[in-house]
Write an enzyme that holds these catalytic residues in place. Structure first.
Site, PDB file in Angstrom:
ATOM      1  N   THR A  61      13.892  -3.384 -14.155  1.00 51.94           N
ATOM      2  CA  THR A  61      14.985  -4.377 -14.095  1.00 51.94           C
ATOM      3  C   THR A  61      15.163  -5.083 -15.434  1.00 51.94           C
ATOM      4  OG1 THR A  61      14.535  -4.711 -11.745  1.00 51.94           O
ATOM      5  CG2 THR A  61      15.805  -6.434 -12.866  1.00 51.94           C
ATOM      6  N   ASP A 110      -2.773   8.788  -4.664  1.00 51.10           N
ATOM      7  CA  ASP A 110      -3.376  10.129  -4.583  1.00 51.10           C
ATOM      8  C   ASP A 110      -3.526  10.806  -5.944  1.00 51.10           C
ATOM      9  OD1 ASP A 110      -1.475  10.882  -1.548  1.00 51.10           O
ATOM     10  OD2 ASP A 110      -3.234   9.621  -1.920  1.00 51.10           O
ATOM     11  N   ALA A 152     -22.177   9.003  -6.623  1.00 51.97           N
ATOM     12  CA  ALA A 152     -22.388   9.651  -5.313  1.00 51.97           C
ATOM     13  C   ALA A 152     -23.326  10.841  -5.452  1.00 51.97           C
ATOM     14  CB  ALA A 152     -21.046  10.111  -4.741  1.00 51.97           C
TER      15      ALA A 152
HETATM   16  O1  F6P Z   1       0.023   9.163   0.011  1.00 50.79           O
HETATM   17  C1  F6P Z   1      -0.747   7.998   0.040  1.00 50.79           C
HETATM   18  C2  F6P Z   1      -1.563   7.959   1.310  1.00 50.79           C
HETATM   19  O2  F6P Z   1      -2.298   6.773   1.336  1.00 50.79           O
HETATM   20  C3  F6P Z   1      -2.506   9.126   1.496  1.00 50.79           C
HETATM   21  O3  F6P Z   1      -3.665   9.016   0.702  1.00 50.79           O
HETATM   22  C4  F6P Z   1      -2.765   9.038   2.974  1.00 50.79           C
HETATM   23  O4  F6P Z   1      -3.232  10.244   3.527  1.00 50.79           O
HETATM   24  C5  F6P Z   1      -1.364   8.706   3.497  1.00 50.79           C
HETATM   25  O5  F6P Z   1      -0.709   7.982   2.459  1.00 50.79           O
HETATM   26  C6  F6P Z   1      -1.334   7.878   4.763  1.00 50.79           C
HETATM   27  O6  F6P Z   1       0.029   7.877   5.185  1.00 50.79           O
HETATM   28  P1  F6P Z   1       0.644   6.664   6.054  1.00 50.79           P
HETATM   29  O7  F6P Z   1       0.712   5.470   5.154  1.00 50.79           O
HETATM   30  O8  F6P Z   1       2.008   7.163   6.423  1.00 50.79           O
HETATM   31  O9  F6P Z   1      -0.278   6.460   7.223  1.00 50.79           O
END
Ligand code: F6P
Length: 320
Positions: free
Chosen positions: A24, A128, A187
């Site tokens: 913006t 992701d 881990a």
């Molecule tokens: O794409 C981001 C994300 O958080 C993924 O990591 C996860 O699997 C998905 O969205 C969850 O989707 P929603 O928010 O529709 O439950």
């Protein structure tokens, strides 16, 4: 170029507001009008939008989520819905549209680009980090830090009780989040969808660790590997380990964006507005080897981003 639209689509990510703010203010500095479409693609289908001004995006850089709201829009797979969205853009003389989102949103943007003359540029924002064309997406660094902070706490109780924890992180069908989080929490085992694992191998590592005196372990598992509840039970049945499962869930999607996520949002926004001003549409902006660049929208949609498996090998050495 006189008017640009902004839309946030798909799963929200920390830093989306920083991107809206930067788009913006940069657009205003170039004498462009900005329209904020509400609730993802639904805002275009139903022509729901509001003007964004430098003042209307004040005080949001530090907030997670998106002031425009977002949603997943399965109906955007239907041609007539895409056409309605294109009509909204044409009727409101939107010369350029910036789509802030992830892979699913960019696939919708590609379909939309075929139905309108409005130039479309994608700004990758998803926890992701699975968008081809950028080393990092807005929100990924914040989600990594959120997960690391939570798992460091889990490590305390794992050590106290000499337990093994499976910690499930998000990432949809990919392992970018799990891999980076796994390395940064130290881990003992990292499970990602890209690498098939044998349960017997997990039992073997845990037994060897115990024999070496490692009485507690953290297994970071991407949600895409399958049923982590079942895996926890199988580990307990086949080893001497006492196992607990902790699913981090939606906390990874929120929180105040880190400085890095805010910086990425601001740099991506600058690149996106500049591409539109140069008349270059159907691209997504990205960070590649430290440089802000852009690639074709179609190429990004059609190419799977590779996971760096060398990092997985490094993680196992670091966990000895
Ligand atoms: O794409 C981001 C994300 O958080 C993924 O990591 C996860 O699997 C998905 O969205 C969850 O989707 P929603 O928010 O529709 O439950």
């Amino acid at each position: 170029m006189r008017t640009i639209g902004v839309v946030t689509s798909g799963g929200d990510a920390p830093g989306m507001n920083a991107a809206i703010r930067a788009i913006t203010r940069i657009a205003y500095s170039e004498n462009l009008q900005v329209l904020g479409f509400e609730r993802g693609w639904e805002g275009l289908i139903e022509s729901k939008f509001r003007p964004l001004t430098p003042r209307s995006v004040g005080g949001i850089i530090q907030s997670g989520g998106t002031i425009l709201h977002t949603l997943r829009c399965p109906q955007f797979k239907r041609k007539e819905m895409i056409r309605k969205a294109a009509e909204t853009l044409d009727l409101n003389k939107v010369d350029g549209l910036i789509v802030i989102g992830g892979n699913g949103s960019f696939k919708g943007a590609l379909e939309l680009s075929r139905e309108t003359d409005t130039l479309i540029v994608g700004v990758p924002a998803t926890i992701d980090n699975d968008v081809f064309g950028t080393d990092e997406t807005i929100g990924f660094d914040t989600a990594v830090n959120t997960a690391v902070n939570e798992i460091d706490k889990i490590r305390d109780t794992a050590i106290s009780h000499e337990r093994t924890f499976i910690v499930e992180v998000m990432g949809r069908k990919r392992g970018f989040l799990a891999l980076t989080v796994g390395i940064t929490v130290g881990a003992e085992i990292i499970l990602v969808p890209e690498v098939k694992f044998e349960k017997e191998e997990i039992f073997k590592i845990l037994k060897e660790n115990s024999a070496k005196g490692k009485k507690s372990s953290i297994i970071v598992a991407a949600e895409g590997i399958g049923d982590t509840r079942k895996l926890a039970k199988e580990i307990e049945k086949n080893t001497a380990a006492e196992v607990r499962l902790s699913i981090l869930g939606y906390a990874q999607r929120g929180g105040s964006p880190t400085a890095r996520s805010r910086l990425l949002a601001s740099l991506f926004a600058d690149k996106a507005v500049k591409l539109l001003l140069k008349g270059r549409g159907n691209r997504i902006v990205g960070l590649q080897k430290g440089r802000i660049t852009s690639i074709e929208l179609e190429k990004s949609c059609k190419t799977e981003k590779p996971l760096d498996l060398k990092l997985l090998r490094l993680a196992s050495v670091l966990a000895t």
